[in-house]
Design an enzyme around this catalytic site. Structure first.
Site, PDB file in Angstrom:
ATOM      1  N   HIS A   1       0.834  -1.204   0.000  1.00 57.13           N
ATOM      2  CA  HIS A   1       0.000   0.000   0.000  1.00 57.13           C
ATOM      3  C   HIS A   1       0.869   1.255   0.000  1.00 57.13           C
ATOM      4  CE1 HIS A   1      -3.185  -2.762   0.812  1.00 57.13           C
ATOM      5  NE2 HIS A   1      -2.809  -3.008   2.042  1.00 57.13           N
TER       6      HIS A   1
ATOM      7  N   ARG B   1      -1.369  -4.710  -6.321  1.00 61.98           N
ATOM      8  CA  ARG B   1      -1.113  -6.144  -6.354  1.00 61.98           C
ATOM      9  C   ARG B   1       0.237  -6.431  -7.000  1.00 61.98           C
ATOM     10  NH1 ARG B   1      -6.197  -6.317  -8.881  1.00 61.98           N
ATOM     11  NH2 ARG B   1      -7.886  -6.347  -7.345  1.00 61.98           N
TER      12      ARG B   1
END
Length: 333
Positions: A103, A198
């Site tokens: 993140h 991802r």
């Protein structure tokens, strides 16, 4: 503002990796299948929580913030976050592995998404035998470009896996490679953000045979550390707070309710969230009583002065934000 334990209607999310523990163990009512997440308290655009009980029933979280401001958030939080609720509170069930991901921090998220970053933590509520998580890389010294070279042949040699069990807790700062593994039921506390980059998704496909997108370029930019650390060290004590995480974005404590316990919040200057991760307890605030069962969450406004708990076997996560709090507990990045 009337200070009472405010419950919200859970927002349930179907996920390709979701299972049935949210309904079977946490009693979430749904006809949906593969429920991966229950968003308990959310200020994310398009997913704003709605009050389910008491005087404010039917109002949104945003309505409460706009109307009551610092009485709800606390003065320092109101000045810092304005009319945005700063935390996203979830329960999460992984029937299969989540994607390996990372993140962004506040700076990157603001620049690319006009959003908060995403620092988070997990508390493991239940796990299957041999359940694990991905936490960093086995070789912490490799070049970040390794993230663009992951495939089925090398994935198990690259990522570090760690076995987990009920009661384990992990701090995942923005910039850390991670993934929750199959068989894990967890409580998750995070900044208000739904941004995920991802790195690898186990080559799985949806019902139409399509793979989910990877975000390799963004992930390489966001990644700050490959360290395989982050487990929280704590001692659980009856009717006493044990700290799990204390960072600039939230403090999370855990305590076990046995009998009666009263907590004074007069000097806190923050809302307080309680997540019940085991058992059941009653909570009384300003004469208002609510029962809090496993899988339930309440938010109590900053206007609260004291909270009284009465239970025999409950474990609660207590979450709040101190004014520009510093990292009073050393946390491994």
């Amino acid at each position: 503002m009337k200070a009472y334990p405010i419950k919200f209607r859970p927002i349930l999310k179907e996920k390709i990796w979701g299972g049935n523990k949210l309904s079977e163990i946490l009693n979430k009512e749904t006809d949906l299948e593969n429920i991966g997440e229950s968003w308990e308290i959310s200020g994310v655009e398009g997913n704003i929580s709605e009050v389910a009980n008491g005087d404010y029933k039917g109002q949104s979280l945003n309505d409460l913030i706009k109307t009551y401001k610092s009485d709800l958030l606390g003065l320092a939080n109101s000045e810092r976050f304005g009319e945005e609720f700063p935390l996203l509170i979830k329960f999460l069930d992984a029937k299969t592995d989540l994607s390996v991901q990372v993140h962004p921090d506040d700076k990157m998220a603001q620049a690319h998404h006009n959003s908060f970053g995403k620092t988070e933590m997990w508390y493991i509520m239940d796990s299957d035998d041999d359940a694990d998580i991905v936490l960093g890389l086995k070789d912490e010294s490799v070049d970040k470009n390794i993230l663009g070279q992951i495939n089925a042949n090398n994935v198990e040699e690259v990522f570090n896996r760690e076995k987990v069990k009920q009661g384990d807790s992990y701090f995942i700062p923005a910039g850390k490679i991670h993934a929750i593994g199959a068989g894990v039921l967890a409580a998750e506390i995070q900044q208000t953000s739904d941004i995920t980059y991802r790195v690898y998704d186990w080559d799985r496909t949806d019902d139409s045979g399509n793979k989910r997108d990877l975000h390799t370029k963004q992930a390489i930019e966001a990644t700050k550390s490959f360290k395989s650390t982050g487990k929280c060290d704590y001692d659980l004590k009856s009717n006493e707070n044990s700290n799990l995480v204390s960072c600039n974005f939230f403090t999370t404590n855990i305590f076990e309710v046995k009998g009666l316990r009263q907590i004074n919040y007069g000097n806190l200057d923050s809302f307080v969230i309680y997540m019940c991760v085991e058992g059941e307890t009653k909570i009384v605030v300003d004469g208002h009583t609510e029962t809090l069962k496993i899988g339930e969450t309440v938010l109590v406004p900053a206007a609260m002065k004291t909270a009284l708990f009465n239970g025999k076997n409950a474990k609660l996560l207590e979450v709040y934000i101190k004014p520009q709090q510093s990292q009073s507990k050393k946390l491994a990045i």
